[in-house]
Design a protein around this motif. Structure first.
Motif, PDB file in Angstrom:
ATOM      1  N   ILE A 110       0.890  -1.050  -0.175  1.00 37.37           N
ATOM      2  CA  ILE A 110       0.096  -0.116  -0.027  1.00 37.37           C
ATOM      3  C   ILE A 110       0.721   1.174   0.013  1.00 37.37           C
ATOM      4  CG2 ILE A 110      -1.705   1.241   1.276  1.00 37.37           C
ATOM      5  CD1 ILE A 110      -2.823  -1.445   2.369  1.00 37.37           C
ATOM      6  N   GLN A 111       1.884   1.293   0.595  1.00 38.70           N
ATOM      7  CA  GLN A 111       2.680   2.532   1.060  1.00 38.70           C
ATOM      8  C   GLN A 111       3.470   2.540  -0.153  1.00 38.70           C
ATOM      9  OE1 GLN A 111       2.773   4.608   3.482  1.00 38.70           O
ATOM     10  NE2 GLN A 111       3.783   5.951   2.053  1.00 38.70           N
ATOM     11  N   SER A 112       4.142   1.523  -0.979  1.00 40.32           N
ATOM     12  CA  SER A 112       5.045   1.912  -2.029  1.00 40.32           C
ATOM     13  C   SER A 112       4.058   2.137  -3.217  1.00 40.32           C
ATOM     14  CB  SER A 112       5.720   0.565  -2.374  1.00 40.32           C
ATOM     15  OG  SER A 112       4.916  -0.570  -2.673  1.00 40.32           O
ATOM     16  N   ALA A 113       2.546   1.927  -3.500  1.00 38.27           N
ATOM     17  CA  ALA A 113       1.713   2.239  -4.239  1.00 38.27           C
ATOM     18  C   ALA A 113       1.485   3.874  -4.048  1.00 38.27           C
ATOM     19  CB  ALA A 113       0.657   1.494  -4.226  1.00 38.27           C
ATOM     20  N   LEU A 114       1.158   4.191  -2.572  1.00 39.02           N
ATOM     21  CA  LEU A 114       0.742   5.419  -2.358  1.00 39.02           C
ATOM     22  C   LEU A 114       1.832   6.402  -2.730  1.00 39.02           C
ATOM     23  CD1 LEU A 114      -1.780   4.892   0.680  1.00 39.02           C
ATOM     24  CD2 LEU A 114      -2.380   5.396  -1.709  1.00 39.02           C
TER      25      LEU A 114
END
Length: 182
Positions: A110-114
């Motif tokens: 999630i964090q790497s996508a965001l």
């Protein structure tokens, strides 16, 4: 004398599962197919996840399927094509299922996508209240440094959620672990 920073020394302990259930039952219940619960982070159910047009309208670029492989949530790279990045977690909505092993890998996804400009992430399971909500709560705890109770209240501002009691126990353990290391 404890060695915790002053702010941590006065913070309340992680609530019991029973107390968390009371918090989850409280407030209004609403059942949209998808809700934005954090900037560019959505929780949804299988109907929106299986509707490529709805995903396109929402601008979804990443899908985290927390019911990967189950009958009605058969998302895959092939289904979404090259415009949507897909990550599948084969979780059962059972209080005996160990979802905790997916807390950190899912939070990292999630964090790497965001971190990508223009990215919008859908986290879904069958109904969008237990498995998907649990991984979003873990994300908020791991990367946004929320306590479990703060994360629940933040998500509940936008969506009714109800992780099963087994997942709540695992999230409590994560909360206690993160509080010790911070």
């Amino acid at each position: 004398m404890n060695n915790l920073p002053e702010s941590k020394a006065v913070s309340p302990a992680t609530p019991s599962v029973k107390d968390l259930v009371k918090v989850l039952y409280g407030g209004k219940r609403f059942g949209n197919h998808v809700n934005e619960v954090w900037p560019n982070l959505f929780i949804g159910d299988m109907s929106v996840a299986n509707d490529r047009y709805s995903l396109w309208k929402l601008g979804i670029t990443h899908v985290l399927n927390v019911a990967h492989g189950s009958t009605h949530c058969q998302g895959s790279h092939d289904f979404y094509g090259s415009t949507v990045d897909y990550y599948g977690v084969p979780a059962d909505d059972s209080p005996y299922f160990d979802l905790s092993r997916y807390f950190f890998p899912s939070a990292e996804y999630i964090q790497s996508a965001l971190d990508m400009a223009g990215a919008r992430v859908l986290v879904h399971c069958a109904v969008g209240v237990s498995r998907s909500a649990s991984l979003v709560l873990a994300y908020l705890m791991i990367h946004q440094h929320y306590t479990l109770l703060e994360a629940i209240n933040k998500v509940k501002e936008h969506r009714w959620i109800f992780p099963n009691k087994g997942f709540l126990k695992q999230l409590r353990a994560l909360d206690m672990k993160l509080r010790k290391t911070s």
